[in-house]
Design a protein around this motif. Sequence first.
Motif, short mmCIF file in Angstrom:
data_model
loop_
_atom_site.label_atom_id
_atom_site.label_comp_id
_atom_site.label_asym_id
_atom_site.label_seq_id
_atom_site.Cartn_x
_atom_site.Cartn_y
_atom_site.Cartn_z
N TYR A 1 0.42 4.74 0.38
CA TYR A 1 -0.32 5.95 0.76
C TYR A 1 0.65 6.98 1.38
O TYR A 1 0.82 8.06 0.86
N SER A 2 1.27 6.61 2.53
CA SER A 2 2.03 7.58 3.33
C SER A 2 3.31 8.02 2.64
O SER A 2 3.93 7.26 1.89
N GLU B 1 -4.99 9.42 17.50
CA GLU B 1 -5.58 10.76 17.62
C GLU B 1 -6.49 11.03 16.42
O GLU B 1 -7.57 11.60 16.55
N THR C 1 4.48 -1.35 4.15
CA THR C 1 4.58 -2.70 4.70
C THR C 1 4.74 -3.73 3.57
O THR C 1 3.97 -3.71 2.60
N GLN D 1 0.83 -1.21 0.00
CA GLN D 1 0.00 0.00 0.00
C GLN D 1 0.86 1.26 0.00
O GLN D 1 1.58 1.51 0.98
N TRP E 1 7.00 3.85 5.00
CA TRP E 1 6.34 2.90 5.92
C TRP E 1 5.58 1.84 5.13
O TRP E 1 4.57 1.32 5.59
N ILE F 1 -0.32 3.78 15.52
CA ILE F 1 0.11 4.70 14.45
C ILE F 1 -0.35 4.20 13.09
O ILE F 1 -0.95 4.95 12.31
N PHE F 2 -0.10 2.91 12.79
CA PHE F 2 -0.43 2.46 11.42
C PHE F 2 -1.95 2.36 11.23
O PHE F 2 -2.70 2.25 12.19
N VAL G 1 8.63 -2.85 7.27
CA VAL G 1 8.31 -1.63 6.53
C VAL G 1 9.51 -1.13 5.72
O VAL G 1 10.65 -1.53 5.98
N SER H 1 -3.30 7.17 12.92
CA SER H 1 -2.93 7.22 14.34
C SER H 1 -4.18 7.32 15.21
O SER H 1 -5.26 7.70 14.76
N GLY I 1 1.26 11.75 6.38
CA GLY I 1 0.73 10.54 7.00
C GLY I 1 -0.66 10.84 7.49
O GLY I 1 -1.66 10.55 6.81
N SER I 2 -0.75 11.52 8.65
CA SER I 2 -2.08 11.95 9.13
C SER I 2 -2.68 12.93 8.12
O SER I 2 -3.86 12.87 7.80
C1 LIG Z 1 4.47 -0.24 11.27
C2 LIG Z 1 3.82 0.69 10.30
C3 LIG Z 1 3.34 0.20 9.11
C4 LIG Z 1 2.77 1.07 8.17
N1 LIG Z 1 2.37 0.57 6.95
C5 LIG Z 1 1.96 1.44 5.99
C6 LIG Z 1 1.71 0.97 4.67
O1 LIG Z 1 1.81 -0.23 4.36
N2 LIG Z 1 1.35 1.89 3.74
C7 LIG Z 1 1.20 3.21 4.02
O2 LIG Z 1 0.84 3.97 3.14
N3 LIG Z 1 1.45 3.69 5.26
C8 LIG Z 1 1.83 2.83 6.26
N4 LIG Z 1 2.11 3.31 7.51
C9 LIG Z 1 2.05 4.75 7.75
C10 LIG Z 1 0.96 5.19 8.70
O3 LIG Z 1 -0.29 5.20 8.06
C11 LIG Z 1 1.36 6.59 9.21
O4 LIG Z 1 2.53 6.42 9.99
C12 LIG Z 1 0.28 7.24 10.02
O5 LIG Z 1 -0.80 7.62 9.22
C13 LIG Z 1 0.81 8.49 10.78
O6 LIG Z 1 1.45 9.36 9.90
P1 LIG Z 1 2.92 9.93 10.20
O7 LIG Z 1 3.81 8.77 10.50
O8 LIG Z 1 3.28 10.80 9.06
O9 LIG Z 1 2.79 10.76 11.54
P2 LIG Z 1 2.27 12.25 11.64
O10 LIG Z 1 1.08 12.42 10.77
O11 LIG Z 1 3.42 13.17 11.46
O12 LIG Z 1 1.79 12.29 13.14
C14 LIG Z 1 2.70 12.44 14.25
C15 LIG Z 1 1.87 12.54 15.52
O13 LIG Z 1 1.06 13.72 15.48
C16 LIG Z 1 -0.32 13.38 15.69
N5 LIG Z 1 -1.17 14.22 14.83
C17 LIG Z 1 -0.97 14.52 13.53
N6 LIG Z 1 -1.99 15.27 13.06
C18 LIG Z 1 -2.86 15.44 14.10
C19 LIG Z 1 -4.12 16.10 14.24
N7 LIG Z 1 -4.68 16.74 13.22
N8 LIG Z 1 -4.73 16.06 15.44
C20 LIG Z 1 -4.17 15.39 16.50
N9 LIG Z 1 -2.97 14.75 16.42
C21 LIG Z 1 -2.33 14.76 15.24
C22 LIG Z 1 -0.43 11.94 15.28
O14 LIG Z 1 -1.51 11.30 15.93
C23 LIG Z 1 0.91 11.37 15.72
O15 LIG Z 1 0.86 11.04 17.09
C24 LIG Z 1 2.66 2.45 8.47
C25 LIG Z 1 3.12 2.94 9.69
C26 LIG Z 1 3.72 2.08 10.59
C27 LIG Z 1 4.25 2.65 11.89
#
Ligand SMILES: Cc1cc2nc3c(=O)[nH]c(=O)nc-3n(C[C@H](O)[C@H](O)[C@H](O)COP(=O)(O)OP(=O)(O)OC[C@H]3O[C@@H](n4cnc5c(N)ncnc54)[C@H](O)[C@@H]3O)c2cc1C
Length: 399
Positions: A130-131, A386, A163, A128, A161, A380-381, A213, A384, A136-137
């Motif tokens: 996406y990120s 939040e 997977t 996948q 990230w 997180i995955f 990942v 997250s 991410g968020s």
């Molecule tokens: C083990 C693992 C496997 C994964 N596998 C995949 C995959 O196969 N394909 C893929 O596309 N992605 C994958 N991901 C990515 C995952 O979807 C993202 O890590 C996740 O969406 C968070 O995005 P970020 O890491 O950019 O963190 P950020 O978005 O930078 O967030 C950092 C922190 O800030 C908080 N935060 C951010 N925005 C807000 C808000 N508006 N309100 C409150 N809090 C907020 C978050 O909750 C988090 O605690 C994986 C992640 C992990 C850890």
Amino acid sequence: MDLSFGPEELAFQQEVRDFLEEALTDDIKIPTSKTTTVFVEKDIALKWQAKLNEKGWLAYFWPEEYGGPGWNSVQRYIFNQECARAGAPGIIPMGIRYVGPVIFTFGTQAQKDYFLPKILSGEHYWCQGYSEPGAGSDLAGLKCKAERVGDEYIVNGTKIWTTHAHHADWIFCLVRTDNTGRKQQGISFILIDMNTPGIKIDPIITMGLDHEVNQVFFDDVRVPAENLVGEENKGWDYAKFLLEFERGGGYSGGLKAGIAKLKAMASQQVKDLKPLIEDETFAAEVAKLEIAGLASEMTEMQIQSQLSAGDPPGPESSVMNAVGTTINQRLSELAMEALDYYALPFKPIDLDLGSNEWYPGPDYAPPITGTYLNRRAASIFGGSDEIQRDIIAKLVLRL
Ligand SMILES: Cc1cc2nc3c(=O)[nH]c(=O)nc-3n(C[C@H](O)[C@H](O)[C@H](O)COP(=O)(O)OP(=O)(O)OC[C@H]3O[C@@H](n4cnc5c(N)ncnc54)[C@H](O)[C@@H]3O)c2cc1C
């Protein structure tokens, strides 16, 4: 409300149990029980999925016309529960659960004919995309670009990230096809063959020492335009549809099996000269988990019944994700607590059936610390915690 099974459901439950008894052989079951990562390794997964596919049970929530078994929500529930109870590996979701429904809902006939059978057979193993770093968020802020040139898209950028990208034959990607207007509007959903020149995969090793990942780089990757799913710049709609499936997965069977394992372990561990499970404080924590597990099971049943009616899971899937991952993490914390000092000497597990590698502690000790470390990522995955709670507040509670 009477939630007990009738004769037909009991017969189905027996059919599933009989199948599992025969099909879930030690070469699948033992490595699964030692696995500390979210998904089992590809070879184990494909071996199991081939057996399910042969039986016609692999894509159990797909419509019958595409290979689903035509089960109702109770049958799906029973199947999930029985698989988890028996210790079967989870079905790897990226193909079956994520991109499959997007293709049969929004794809062209040619895409359905080509991709769906290969998802079922395991010929195509998916990941996948996406990120991205910085998206991410805030997924809609993604920058990986696909430029239409003739009958191709030229893709440049990166995904992170990802997977099992190192195992995958195909990746489904959200890409930016337009920079004007709202950022959600210029996103498209495309399918990319991982063997295309210009794709590079860098591993990311997590604190549990797992290689699950990756970061994937796209450098002038040429993708046939026919690999676009649905309409150009409408990818955000398909992306959200997929996320509901991603977040609404069947957690309760696994949680129940995990709680049963924890209780069995705590019956063998000793605290103050008696089994740990008799310690009031520990028993109360386990009881809290069981109650939360039951509550999430009710939400899961609701989601299954929506799927049976042909509807997507809806925002309730965020409840499943937030509660399921919290319970899962708590479960791994209590397992560490139960294991006491044997939790300290962490080393990765050799999954080979014939391995005679020595691990300190009782026979149930080896996966505990690795699982605990791996599960830190559960909140997180898939979005997250939040973010899930924000969705619940807005779309479920209407706050
Ligand atoms: C083990 C693992 C496997 C994964 N596998 C995949 C995959 O196969 N394909 C893929 O596309 N992605 C994958 N991901 C990515 C995952 O979807 C993202 O890590 C996740 O969406 C968070 O995005 P970020 O890491 O950019 O963190 P950020 O978005 O930078 O967030 C950092 C922190 O800030 C908080 N935060 C951010 N925005 C807000 C808000 N508006 N309100 C409150 N809090 C907020 C978050 O909750 C988090 O605690 C994986 C992640 C992990 C850890």
